[in-house]
Design a protein around this motif. Sequence first.
Motif, PDB file in Angstrom:
ATOM      1  N   ASP A  81       3.694  15.262  -8.122  1.00  0.00           N
ATOM      2  CA  ASP A  81       3.138  14.106  -8.814  1.00  0.00           C
ATOM      3  C   ASP A  81       4.234  13.270  -9.469  1.00  0.00           C
ATOM      4  OD1 ASP A  81       0.577  12.823  -9.460  1.00  0.00           O
ATOM      5  OD2 ASP A  81       1.107  13.233 -11.546  1.00  0.00           O
ATOM      6  N   VAL A  82       5.222  13.933 -10.067  1.00  0.00           N
ATOM      7  CA  VAL A  82       6.322  13.211 -10.720  1.00  0.00           C
ATOM      8  C   VAL A  82       7.214  12.534  -9.678  1.00  0.00           C
ATOM      9  CG1 VAL A  82       8.348  13.428 -12.207  1.00  0.00           C
ATOM     10  CG2 VAL A  82       6.273  14.724 -12.731  1.00  0.00           C
ATOM     11  N   LEU A  83       7.527  13.248  -8.597  1.00  0.00           N
ATOM     12  CA  LEU A  83       8.390  12.670  -7.563  1.00  0.00           C
ATOM     13  C   LEU A  83       7.719  11.501  -6.860  1.00  0.00           C
ATOM     14  CD1 LEU A  83      10.013  15.790  -5.858  1.00  0.00           C
ATOM     15  CD2 LEU A  83      10.983  14.289  -7.608  1.00  0.00           C
ATOM     16  N   ASP A  84       6.400  11.566  -6.687  1.00  0.00           N
ATOM     17  CA  ASP A  84       5.692  10.505  -5.983  1.00  0.00           C
ATOM     18  C   ASP A  84       5.329   9.333  -6.886  1.00  0.00           C
ATOM     19  OD1 ASP A  84       5.898  12.159  -3.842  1.00  0.00           O
ATOM     20  OD2 ASP A  84       3.761  12.600  -3.647  1.00  0.00           O
ATOM     21  N   TYR A  85       5.605   9.450  -8.180  1.00  0.00           N
ATOM     22  CA  TYR A  85       5.329   8.333  -9.081  1.00  0.00           C
ATOM     23  C   TYR A  85       6.145   7.124  -8.617  1.00  0.00           C
ATOM     24  CZ  TYR A  85       4.203   6.031 -13.509  1.00  0.00           C
ATOM     25  OH  TYR A  85       3.725   5.169 -14.468  1.00  0.00           O
ATOM     26  N   PRO A  86       5.557   5.938  -8.540  1.00  0.00           N
ATOM     27  CA  PRO A  86       6.250   4.793  -7.936  1.00  0.00           C
ATOM     28  C   PRO A  86       7.631   4.496  -8.494  1.00  0.00           C
ATOM     29  CG  PRO A  86       3.927   4.293  -8.147  1.00  0.00           C
ATOM     30  CD  PRO A  86       4.129   5.619  -8.837  1.00  0.00           C
ATOM     31  N   THR A  87       7.817   4.596  -9.807  1.00  0.00           N
ATOM     32  CA  THR A  87       9.122   4.240 -10.365  1.00  0.00           C
ATOM     33  C   THR A  87      10.213   5.217  -9.950  1.00  0.00           C
ATOM     34  OG1 THR A  87       8.713   5.441 -12.436  1.00  0.00           O
ATOM     35  CG2 THR A  87       8.033   3.129 -12.351  1.00  0.00           C
ATOM     36  N   VAL A 263      -3.849   3.201  -5.812  1.00  0.00           N
ATOM     37  CA  VAL A 263      -3.044   2.471  -6.794  1.00  0.00           C
ATOM     38  C   VAL A 263      -2.749   3.403  -7.962  1.00  0.00           C
ATOM     39  CG1 VAL A 263      -2.951   0.518  -8.386  1.00  0.00           C
ATOM     40  CG2 VAL A 263      -3.989   0.230  -6.130  1.00  0.00           C
ATOM     41  N   ARG A 264      -1.480   3.762  -8.129  1.00  0.00           N
ATOM     42  CA  ARG A 264      -1.100   4.673  -9.197  1.00  0.00           C
ATOM     43  C   ARG A 264      -0.588   3.941 -10.424  1.00  0.00           C
ATOM     44  NH1 ARG A 264       2.227   9.914  -8.183  1.00  0.00           N
ATOM     45  NH2 ARG A 264       1.484  10.074 -10.332  1.00  0.00           N
ATOM     46  N   VAL A 265      -0.036   2.750 -10.213  1.00  0.00           N
ATOM     47  CA  VAL A 265       0.590   2.026 -11.319  1.00  0.00           C
ATOM     48  C   VAL A 265       0.298   0.535 -11.172  1.00  0.00           C
ATOM     49  CG1 VAL A 265       2.800   1.302 -12.295  1.00  0.00           C
ATOM     50  CG2 VAL A 265       2.457   3.680 -11.696  1.00  0.00           C
ATOM     51  N   VAL A 266      -0.057  -0.091 -12.280  1.00  0.00           N
ATOM     52  CA  VAL A 266      -0.073  -1.551 -12.371  1.00  0.00           C
ATOM     53  C   VAL A 266       1.025  -1.939 -13.354  1.00  0.00           C
ATOM     54  CG1 VAL A 266      -1.382  -3.588 -13.082  1.00  0.00           C
ATOM     55  CG2 VAL A 266      -2.533  -1.744 -11.846  1.00  0.00           C
ATOM     56  N   SER A 282       8.757  -2.178  -1.642  1.00  0.00           N
ATOM     57  CA  SER A 282       8.720  -1.223  -0.535  1.00  0.00           C
ATOM     58  C   SER A 282       9.157   0.169  -0.982  1.00  0.00           C
ATOM     59  CB  SER A 282       9.612  -1.713   0.610  1.00  0.00           C
ATOM     60  OG  SER A 282      10.957  -1.858   0.178  1.00  0.00           O
ATOM     61  N   ALA A 283       9.986   0.236  -2.013  1.00  0.00           N
ATOM     62  CA  ALA A 283      10.444   1.537  -2.517  1.00  0.00           C
ATOM     63  C   ALA A 283       9.409   2.212  -3.412  1.00  0.00           C
ATOM     64  CB  ALA A 283      11.748   1.368  -3.291  1.00  0.00           C
ATOM     65  N   ALA A 284       8.344   1.502  -3.770  1.00  0.00           N
ATOM     66  CA  ALA A 284       7.383   2.028  -4.739  1.00  0.00           C
ATOM     67  C   ALA A 284       5.953   1.858  -4.265  1.00  0.00           C
ATOM     68  CB  ALA A 284       7.579   1.343  -6.087  1.00  0.00           C
ATOM     69  N   PRO A 285       5.575   2.473  -3.137  1.00  0.00           N
ATOM     70  CA  PRO A 285       4.178   2.397  -2.705  1.00  0.00           C
ATOM     71  C   PRO A 285       3.244   2.918  -3.786  1.00  0.00           C
ATOM     72  CG  PRO A 285       5.556   3.321  -0.967  1.00  0.00           C
ATOM     73  CD  PRO A 285       6.409   3.253  -2.205  1.00  0.00           C
ATOM     74  N   GLY A 286       2.121   2.253  -3.942  1.00  0.00           N
ATOM     75  CA  GLY A 286       1.169   2.650  -4.975  1.00  0.00           C
ATOM     76  C   GLY A 286       1.321   1.888  -6.265  1.00  0.00           C
ATOM     77  N   ALA A 287       2.336   1.026  -6.365  1.00  0.00           N
ATOM     78  CA  ALA A 287       2.513   0.183  -7.551  1.00  0.00           C
ATOM     79  C   ALA A 287       2.151  -1.252  -7.206  1.00  0.00           C
ATOM     80  CB  ALA A 287       3.953   0.240  -8.051  1.00  0.00           C
ATOM     81  N   VAL A 288       1.372  -1.883  -8.065  1.00  0.00           N
ATOM     82  CA  VAL A 288       1.029  -3.297  -7.928  1.00  0.00           C
ATOM     83  C   VAL A 288       1.588  -4.026  -9.140  1.00  0.00           C
ATOM     84  CG1 VAL A 288      -0.839  -4.988  -7.856  1.00  0.00           C
ATOM     85  CG2 VAL A 288      -1.045  -2.850  -6.572  1.00  0.00           C
ATOM     86  N   HIS A 308      -2.302  -3.364   0.585  1.00  0.00           N
ATOM     87  CA  HIS A 308      -2.056  -3.324   2.028  1.00  0.00           C
ATOM     88  C   HIS A 308      -0.588  -3.561   2.376  1.00  0.00           C
ATOM     89  CE1 HIS A 308      -6.351  -2.979   2.254  1.00  0.00           C
ATOM     90  NE2 HIS A 308      -6.187  -2.625   3.513  1.00  0.00           N
ATOM     91  N   HIS A 309       0.140  -4.247   1.527  1.00  0.00           N
ATOM     92  CA  HIS A 309       1.592  -4.283   1.705  1.00  0.00           C
ATOM     93  C   HIS A 309       2.163  -2.873   1.532  1.00  0.00           C
ATOM     94  CE1 HIS A 309       2.355  -8.516   2.221  1.00  0.00           C
ATOM     95  NE2 HIS A 309       1.702  -8.844   1.116  1.00  0.00           N
ATOM     96  N   SER A 310       1.663  -2.140   0.534  1.00  0.00           N
ATOM     97  CA  SER A 310       2.132  -0.766   0.306  1.00  0.00           C
ATOM     98  C   SER A 310       1.780   0.134   1.477  1.00  0.00           C
ATOM     99  CB  SER A 310       1.504  -0.204  -0.977  1.00  0.00           C
ATOM    100  OG  SER A 310       2.225  -0.582  -2.121  1.00  0.00           O
ATOM    101  N   LYS A 311       0.555   0.012   1.976  1.00  0.00           N
ATOM    102  CA  LYS A 311       0.125   0.846   3.097  1.00  0.00           C
ATOM    103  C   LYS A 311       1.012   0.608   4.319  1.00  0.00           C
ATOM    104  CE  LYS A 311      -4.345   0.969   3.963  1.00  0.00           C
ATOM    105  NZ  LYS A 311      -5.751   0.503   4.098  1.00  0.00           N
ATOM    106  N   LEU A 312       1.292  -0.668   4.609  1.00  0.00           N
ATOM    107  CA  LEU A 312       2.090  -0.986   5.788  1.00  0.00           C
ATOM    108  C   LEU A 312       3.528  -0.499   5.623  1.00  0.00           C
ATOM    109  CD1 LEU A 312       1.826  -2.362   8.543  1.00  0.00           C
ATOM    110  CD2 LEU A 312       2.668  -4.456   7.478  1.00  0.00           C
ATOM    111  N   ALA A 313       4.090  -0.633   4.419  1.00  0.00           N
ATOM    112  CA  ALA A 313       5.457  -0.165   4.182  1.00  0.00           C
ATOM    113  C   ALA A 313       5.557   1.341   4.403  1.00  0.00           C
ATOM    114  CB  ALA A 313       5.895  -0.529   2.770  1.00  0.00           C
ATOM    115  N   THR A 314       4.561   2.086   3.921  1.00  0.00           N
ATOM    116  CA  THR A 314       4.571   3.541   4.098  1.00  0.00           C
ATOM    117  C   THR A 314       4.393   3.906   5.563  1.00  0.00           C
ATOM    118  OG1 THR A 314       3.614   3.810   1.882  1.00  0.00           O
ATOM    119  CG2 THR A 314       3.494   5.698   3.363  1.00  0.00           C
ATOM    120  N   LEU A 315       3.473   3.219   6.249  1.00  0.00           N
ATOM    121  CA  LEU A 315       3.239   3.504   7.657  1.00  0.00           C
ATOM    122  C   LEU A 315       4.478   3.210   8.497  1.00  0.00           C
ATOM    123  CD1 LEU A 315       1.261   4.311   9.904  1.00  0.00           C
ATOM    124  CD2 LEU A 315       0.596   1.893  10.060  1.00  0.00           C
ATOM    125  N   HIS A 316       5.163   2.120   8.189  1.00  0.00           N
ATOM    126  CA  HIS A 316       6.357   1.745   8.962  1.00  0.00           C
ATOM    127  C   HIS A 316       7.467   2.782   8.792  1.00  0.00           C
ATOM    128  CE1 HIS A 316       9.347  -0.709  10.962  1.00  0.00           C
ATOM    129  NE2 HIS A 316      10.103  -0.706   9.880  1.00  0.00           N
TER     130      HIS A 316
END
Length: 425
Positions: A81-87, A263-266, A282-288, A308-316
């Motif tokens: 959870d800590v490693l996957d946090y967007p920041t 969405v983990r972070v706004v 692109s380095a922080a999927p889940g942050a808006v 959807h920008h985050s989803k595409l960045a992760t998929l790519h």
Amino acid sequence: MNVASLPASVLAELARTSPAPAGLTLLRSALHTRRLLLLKALLVRVHRERASVGTGALGRFERSWDLLEQVERHRPAVVRDVLDYPTTGVWLAAALAEPAGPGFDRLLNRLDMVALTAALRCGDPLDLTVETADGLLSLPGVGRLRLPSDRVRIIAGNRTVRFHPDAGRHPAPTVLTLVDGRRGVLAGRGPDWSPVRALPRCTARLDDLDPYRVPVGTAGGSVGTPAGHVDTDHAAWSARWRAAQELLARTDPGRAFEVTRSVRVVVPLVPCGPGHRGATLSAAPGAVLTSLPDEAWGLAETLVHELHHSKLATLHELVPLYGPGRDAVHQVGWRPDPRPIAGVLHGAYAHLALADLWRRAATVEGVPKPWRSDVGQQFDELHDQVGEALAILLESDELTTEGREFAHQMRQHHASLGATPLVAG
């Protein structure tokens, strides 16, 4: 994870902007795998360049790495959870891009806060001394403590954490308490403690504290200026978030679930000019990243579009959809400046999701009349713009085989959205 492990049905669901759980689960797994690879790349670089790393920075990094490994052995979910946090992703990207020298050493010190946060959320006894940046102890996803010194001893036990500035005998008045041991939730109290606020009815955070909520050195740049903690109207953000979630649930329950889960972070941005702005990293999927919209539907649209920008960045990162950058650029309807093929794909994908949302908003009962009227008028223009962008993508030789199939699936969904007349009331 590789292309062979990505079912064609899941790729099709993602291309059609579907919020199906299978796609969300795959993207979360891909994000974690990517984060581990970046962390390992940083470790390899430190070992390879250890002669150029300052002695203090090297020792801190190795101690923090050992602590993170200890926590991971018996509480892997907390470490994940800590490693996957967007920041954390923004920090890793900055560290890996920084040349050797004092700047790189300073960035390495952030691992202290990552490992410390995981250890404190784990709840095991702890007694260690760390150095802070300018007297600020920043725990990603938890909060920030302001201290009178750059060195603090941290003692944790019996679900309580106390801080001793300059490793002295007397603790600071701020105390952290582990209020949920299963999920590793910490709560703080004290005059110098600022929490990262939770948004209502979800696990997302309104993060106006983390030093890596925008890329290092870009404050006021292309993503906008991040709002400070004291300048953020937390009550207004909570109310707008709640209203946006309720609106999404009425308009598209599946999309509401996707936003809540993904969405983990706004990150609040300082308003700039008329309207509001949104961005992703692109380095922080889940942050808006967004300024506060005036209406609930403005936030709902921003969350869907930016997600959807985050989803595409992760998929790519998992399955390359286009090749290395070329000089060719293309004109798209939603921007005045020509875009490379990556920008065309990103824009088409995010706007396709928005068009899907707008069609539902214009035809589903129970949405605000001003929004229904507005999207009913704008849908046709956006639908045409996405169609033109899809034609560019399908004529391009820059897409990979998977990217071409992805674009074909996008076109099928795009066609289905325009198959029947739009009724706006």
